[in-house]
Each structure stands twice: as structure tokens, then as C-alpha cells.
Scaffold this motif. Structure first.
Motif, PDB file in Angstrom:
ATOM      1  N   ASP A 230      60.784  24.536  35.529  1.00  0.00           N
ATOM      2  CA  ASP A 230      60.186  23.911  34.178  1.00  0.00           C
ATOM      3  C   ASP A 230      59.724  22.556  34.262  1.00  0.00           C
ATOM      4  O   ASP A 230      60.044  21.525  34.811  1.00  0.00           O
ATOM      5  CB  ASP A 230      61.467  23.581  33.463  1.00  0.00           C
ATOM      6  CG  ASP A 230      62.125  24.998  32.874  1.00  0.00           C
ATOM      7  OD1 ASP A 230      61.524  25.631  32.379  1.00  0.00           O
ATOM      8  OD2 ASP A 230      63.466  25.216  33.221  1.00  0.00           O
TER       9      ASP A 230
ATOM     10  N   ILE B  18      62.483  29.568  39.018  1.00  0.00           N
ATOM     11  CA  ILE B  18      61.850  29.135  38.048  1.00  0.00           C
ATOM     12  C   ILE B  18      61.791  27.660  37.916  1.00  0.00           C
ATOM     13  O   ILE B  18      62.509  27.011  38.282  1.00  0.00           O
ATOM     14  CB  ILE B  18      62.616  29.545  36.708  1.00  0.00           C
ATOM     15  CG1 ILE B  18      63.014  31.131  36.639  1.00  0.00           C
ATOM     16  CG2 ILE B  18      62.249  29.036  35.199  1.00  0.00           C
ATOM     17  CD1 ILE B  18      61.678  31.665  36.190  1.00  0.00           C
TER      18      ILE B  18
ATOM     19  N   ARG C 104      66.742  27.729  39.317  1.00  0.00           N
ATOM     20  CA  ARG C 104      66.249  26.859  38.430  1.00  0.00           C
ATOM     21  C   ARG C 104      65.859  25.514  38.784  1.00  0.00           C
ATOM     22  O   ARG C 104      66.655  24.946  39.640  1.00  0.00           O
ATOM     23  CB  ARG C 104      66.868  26.706  36.975  1.00  0.00           C
ATOM     24  CG  ARG C 104      66.998  28.068  36.316  1.00  0.00           C
ATOM     25  CD  ARG C 104      65.649  28.504  35.585  1.00  0.00           C
ATOM     26  NE  ARG C 104      65.123  27.608  34.550  1.00  0.00           N
ATOM     27  CZ  ARG C 104      65.536  27.777  33.424  1.00  0.00           C
ATOM     28  NH1 ARG C 104      66.574  29.045  33.063  1.00  0.00           N
ATOM     29  NH2 ARG C 104      65.301  27.054  32.336  1.00  0.00           N
TER      30      ARG C 104
ATOM     31  N   ARG D 224      57.181  26.530  31.555  1.00  0.00           N
ATOM     32  CA  ARG D 224      58.134  27.132  32.424  1.00  0.00           C
ATOM     33  C   ARG D 224      57.534  28.324  33.306  1.00  0.00           C
ATOM     34  O   ARG D 224      57.112  29.139  33.000  1.00  0.00           O
ATOM     35  CB  ARG D 224      59.166  27.833  31.605  1.00  0.00           C
ATOM     36  CG  ARG D 224      60.054  28.712  32.563  1.00  0.00           C
ATOM     37  CD  ARG D 224      61.583  29.321  31.999  1.00  0.00           C
ATOM     38  NE  ARG D 224      62.251  27.829  31.272  1.00  0.00           N
ATOM     39  CZ  ARG D 224      63.249  28.072  30.126  1.00  0.00           C
ATOM     40  NH1 ARG D 224      63.593  29.157  29.769  1.00  0.00           N
ATOM     41  NH2 ARG D 224      63.996  26.986  29.699  1.00  0.00           N
TER      42      ARG D 224
ATOM     43  N   HIS E 224      63.629  21.447  37.881  1.00  0.00           N
ATOM     44  CA  HIS E 224      62.990  20.917  36.734  1.00  0.00           C
ATOM     45  C   HIS E 224      62.120  19.882  37.424  1.00  0.00           C
ATOM     46  O   HIS E 224      62.731  18.975  38.239  1.00  0.00           O
ATOM     47  CB  HIS E 224      64.275  20.078  35.885  1.00  0.00           C
ATOM     48  CG  HIS E 224      64.862  20.998  35.184  1.00  0.00           C
ATOM     49  ND1 HIS E 224      64.614  21.408  33.672  1.00  0.00           N
ATOM     50  CD2 HIS E 224      66.039  21.500  35.381  1.00  0.00           C
ATOM     51  CE1 HIS E 224      65.378  22.551  33.569  1.00  0.00           C
ATOM     52  NE2 HIS E 224      66.575  22.604  34.451  1.00  0.00           N
TER      53      HIS E 224
END
Length: 566
Positions: free
Chosen positions: A70, A68, A28, A112, A30
Motif C-alpha cells: 500500500d 501487497i 502486506r 495498492r 505499507h
């Protein structure tokens, strides 16, 4: 404890194990898009950044990973993020081009994005794909070999992203707005940058010049990215050769040169051998512009390669050889010399039997000026651009959503397979009436698994110039190129079908042509466009819709639940 409670606990425990397992595989990240103050060329301004960084953060993945990201938009402009060169198999929902595969992430919104890596290995990059935000919203993607495998060359001592960019003193959105209002050329950038810094030859820039520290006798893998907006660049390092071993996340046969030529959108992996006398040496980048009538930024960005050790350095770093700005042969000879590795571990699969033949012109055009509205294009017109004489117009909702949900009236499916107007495309003098294209939102529909040959034909309308064309969702084999008008009888005889380079962005030479081949095995909606940002703004683009196959694993995946609203 009752049977029901036991089942519930086992279910929850299994879900937690599954979630833990997925998190171990899917990383993940950001991205916070926001305005950040930066000072360059003695002037301060706020620029759009990701996480406050220019260039933005580098993503590190291994071949075949899924990540992923975001994306939170805390800026004042709409934004989208594109993962340039990532094929996103069956999942164009996160590809990013505004009004093609998504509506923009509005200020205060978030999205996302799932990024699915497959066959890519090497260097790619990510960037904004709305308006001109990508001038400062971009960063590198490093794709390492799968765990347990290695590079097809000796492992370097270190790996260094070299991100080439452009810098304007004024707000880049104002540059875009002025260009749109006046219909003229945009203002040239005021500087080129290497890893965000202009270098020693610009005012107020020397303290920030990027330095690459090296040890004598060691090798360094430079992951070179042209994130510039409007210029193809020459790049070299004084007294050092570069050995190119990869391009656009695909390995190539080693090619050793004094310089490289790299178009906006392209990446190169190049090995630097630190084999010179310990000292400090300039690396430098400047424009290649094939048409002297087209204005361009003629400044030179520099960074420094500096050897570790105790020695007395030269008073000034050595300057490298760079071809002249208009050296067409230097540019095409470099790009035309690249070859796929074509080895046992990295084979090629060039389509040999073509089922879909396409030819498309790529042209700079003009539109008449509206009444009582002064325009700054040629002879009082407005600049435009086209593919097959269609200047692309964005719709009010994205094409992917319209295609998936069977919404009528958003796009047409009549993009021509061949130029609708046949003339001597590269003649010196062409009738002015040929300069005016049609406006439209036309796509080309391809059958699943069809094998496509596309000839991109440059024209001399308004201004002949090189066009770096990028195809989303695919890499393609560059099987041929040449100057003048493509000859369907003679030119295919010269095709390289043995080891052509595998690219996602290729420059069509000035008043020339380039032939690419690919297999349409990735269903979805995929953008194709010129990566010179002014040409994209003017309409040099189209869309391929690749239909679903017959089996579930060959069909477009469903959208995520948080697609940005239109």
C-alpha cells in the motif's frame, strides 16, 4: 436454527477461512512516501523517503510469492513505485513507470500495488519511477529460494544489502528542473553513498560510515545494488576477493574477481570470504566513465569491513584496488565474463529460433534551441536522446490504460524494427544533421510467444558512452556484445547460446553493440529505457506491447479498482 441462517454462517465462516488463508500467503507492506530531514556533507535538507528511511525498507520474499504494498503519497510531488526486475506476469498494472503503465499517485493519494514474483531468485530492488525521485526513494528486494530448496552454493553466515547511491547537496528536483530549463547536462552529484552514507573521504561523514562486522573464517553474501542515478560504478574490498554467484536475480557460475563493475539498475550477489588477518578494511565505490568529455562525479564512497575480536587495528583501513575511471577494458571484461549457472536445477532456455529480428540505435542527440532562449547543450543546443532516432514523448494518459481501453491517439505503433538512418554509427566525425532526432510516442507491438532478438547499437553522436538498458516485464539472455558497428553476418557467429547471462539491465559498451534474446510470453505493456536518469529524461526509451495469447492463462489480467487517476 433455520436452513438459511446455517447457509449464511457457513458462507461467512468459509470466507473468513479463505481470507485467513490468503493473508498467510500474501504479505502486506505499507510504504508512506514523505519528506524527511537528512544531513550529509555538513548540510541538512529534506529528502523524499519511504517510511522515513534512506535507503528505504528492504523487502524479504521467497521465490513465487505475491505481496501487497500500500503506497501512500504524503509528499509534495507526484510519485510512482517500480519493482525493478520483477516480471509481474500478465499484470503490468503495478509495474510503475509513470505514463507508461499508470498515471502518478498524486500528493494525498494512495495505490495498492500487487507484486507478483515468479522465476526471480536473488536480489532485486524497488524505486520511484517518476521525475528524479528515485535518487532517495529506493530499497532492496531479497528473494530467497522456495521453501524446501536451497542456494546452489554453501549457505552464507549472513546476508547484507549493499546499496550504492548518489547524493546532491541541493534538492534533486531542482537539479532536474535546471537541466530541463537550460537544456544542458545536470549538475554532477556531490557524493556517492554506500547504504546511505558517503564514508570517510567526505566532510562531516566519518561518524556515519557504514560498517560491516564479520567473523574470521565465515562467508557473507553481499547483495549489491547500483541505485545511482547517472554513473556506472566500480566496487571492491581491500585485500578481499568477491565471488559473484548471481546477477539480476538469476544465478551465475561463480566468478571470482578483485572488483566488480555494476551499472545503474543492476544487482549482483557476491560472496565475501572473511579470510584475512583480523583488521578493518575499506570497501569502496567510484565511477566508471567511458568518455572523458562527459562530466562525472570523480569522488569515492567508502564503508568498512571490520573483523570481530581482540586485536590492535591498523591506524587507517587498507584501501582497495579500483580500476581507473576510464578503464573500458576493466568494465567490459567483468560484465562479459558472467555466465548463467546452466545446471539441472537452474537450466537456461535461450531462444534458438528467432522469429522477430530487431535492431535499435541508442544515441545522445540534440535539438535546436528555441528562439530567444539560451541553451546550455553543445553549441547552444538542447540535449536529447533517442532509440532508433525517436526521442520518446510521454502522453497525457498512460499507454497501458490507452491500450487496454482502446483509446486512440495516445501512442503510435510504428517504432522501427531497424534504424531509419544508416550510417557509420561509431565514426569519430559525424554530420551534425544526424544529431537531431524525431519526437514521438511510438511502441513496438510483439506477437505473443514470439522469440525476439534485439541488437542495441551504440552511436558516437554528440557523445559516445555506455548505456545501461533496462527492460520491464522480462529477463533476457545477453548472447553477444562487441565494439564498433554490428555485423549481421560475422557477429552472430560469436554468440553464446549455451550459458549466456540472464539479465534485466545490460550496459551497451561505448561505441559498441549488445545482442539480447527473449521470448515474448508476458502479455502487457512493458517499458524499455536507459537507466542513466539524464538519458531517460532526454528520451532514450521505447515501449513493447506484447499481445494476448489465445488461451485465458495467456491473456492480460484486468486492472485493479484503485488505479491512480490521470
Amino acid at each position: 436454527m433455520g436452513f438459511g441462517k446455517k447457509v449464511f454462517i457457513l458462507y461467512v465462516f468459509g470466507f473468513l477461512l479463505l481470507d485467513f488463508h490468503c493473508q498467510a500467503l500474501v504479505h502486506r507492506h505499507h510504504f508512506v512516501v514523505k519528506e524527511t530531514p537528512y544531513t550529509r556533507l555538513c548540510c541538512s535538507k529534506k529528502i523524499l523517503t519511504v517510511n522515513g528511511k534512506f535507503p528505504g525498507p528492504t523487502l524479504h520474499v521467497h521465490k513465487g510469492d505475491t505481496i501487497i504494498v500500500d503506497v501512500h503519497n504524503r509528499g509534495k510531488y507526484n510519485i510512482t513505485i517500480h519493482w525493478h526486475g520483477v516480471k509481474q506476469p500478465r499484470y503490468p498494472w503495478s509495474d510503475g513507470p509513470v505514463y507508461i503503465t499508470q498515471c502518478p499517485i498524486q500528493p494525498g493519494g494512495k495505490f495498492r500495488q500487487k507484486i507478483i514474483f515468479s522465476t526471480e531468485e536473488g536480489t532485486l530492488w524497488w524505486h520511484a519511477h517518476s521525475d528524479w525521485s528515485r535518487a532517495t526513494v529506493h530499497g532492496a528486494i531479497i528473494i530467497y529460494p522456495k521453501h524446501g530448496t536451497s542456494y546452489p552454493f554453501p549457505k552464507p553466515h549472513a546476508e547484507v544489502p549493499i546499496v550504492l547511491g548518489e547524493w546532491w547537496k541541493e534538492d534533486v528536483m531542482e537539479v532536474l528542473t535546471t537541466m530541463i530549463v537550460t537544456g544542458g547536462d545536470p549538475n554532477n552529484s556531490d557524493a556517492f553513498t554506500i547504504n546511505g552514507q558517503p564514508g570517510d573521504f567526505y566532510p562531516c561523514s566519518k561518524p556515519g560510515t557504514f560498517k560491516l562486522m564479520v567473523d574470521h573464517g565465515k562467508t557473507y553474501l553481499l547483495r549489491i545494488i547500483n541505485a545511482g542515478m547517472n554513473e556506472i560504478l566500480f566496487f571492491s574490498i581491500a585485500r578481499h576477493k568477491l565471488t559473484v554467484v548471481g546477477a539480476d536475480a538469476s544465478y551465475t557460475k561463480p566468478l571470482t574477481r578483485d572488483y566488480v563493475a555494476i551499472s545503474p539498475g543492476q544487482t549482483l550477489d557476491a560472496i565475501l570470504h572473511a579470510n584475512q588477518w583480523p583488521d578493518h578494511y575499506y570497501m569502496a565505490a567510484r565511477a566508471y566513465s567511458s568518455d572523458t568529455a562527459v562530466p562525472f562525479d570523480n569522488t569515492t564512497a567508502t564503508a568498512i569491513v571490520q573483523y570481530h575480536g581482540h586485536y590492535t587495528p591498523s591506524l587507517s583501513p587498507s584501501l582497495p584496488y579500483l580500476p581507473y575511471y576510464t578503464d573500458i577494458n576493466a568494465a567490459v571484461n567483468f560484465s562479459g565474463s558472467l555466465r548463467s549457472l546452466a545446471s539441472k536445477d537452474h537450466p537456461v532456455s535461450v531462444p534458438l529460433k528467432v522469429t522477430t529480428h530487431l535492431i535499435s540505435t541508442v544515441s545522445v542527440n540534440t535539438f535546436p534551441c528555441p528562439p530567444y532562449h539560451p541553451c546550455e547543450g553543445p553549441n547552444g543546443t538542447r540535449f536529447a536522446a533517442s532509440m532508433n532516432n525517436i526521442s520518446f514523448v510521454n502522453s497525457s494518459i498512460d499507454i497501458l490504460q490507452a491500450y487496454y481501453n482502446h483509446v486512440k491517439g495516445v501512442f503510435g505503433d510504428h517504432f522501427p524494427s531497424f534504424p531509419p538512418l544508416i550510417f557509420n554509427f561509431t565514426a569519430d566525425d559525424l554530420p551534425l544533421i544526424l544529431e537531431i532526432p524525431k519526437r514521438g510516442t511510438e511502441v513496438k507491438v510483439l506477437k505473443y510467444n514470439s522469440t525476439v532478438e534485439l541488437v542495441l547499437q551504440g552511436t558516437n553522436l554528440v557523445a559516445g558512452i555506455d548505456h545501461p538498458i533496462h527492460l520491464h516485464g522480462y529477463s533476457f539472455y545477453v548472447v553477444g556484445w562487441g565494439f564498433g558497428n554490428f555485423d549481421k553476418y560475422k557477429d552472430p557467429l560469436t554468440y553464446n547460446l549455451v550459458d549466456p547471462p540472464l539479465r534485466n539491465t545490460i550496459s551497451v559498451p561505448i561505441n559498441g553493440w549488445t545482442t539480447i534474446r527473449f521470448k515474448a510470453s508476458n502479455p502487457g505493456v512493458w517499458f524499455m529505457h536507459c537507466h542513466l536518469e539524464r538519458h531517460l529524461t532526454w528520451g532514450m526509451e521505447t515501449v513493447f506491447i506484447v499481445k494476448n495469447g489465445k488461451h485465458p492463462e495467456t491473456r492480460l489480467l484486468p486492472p485493479p479498482p484503485d488505479m491512480p487517476p490521470c
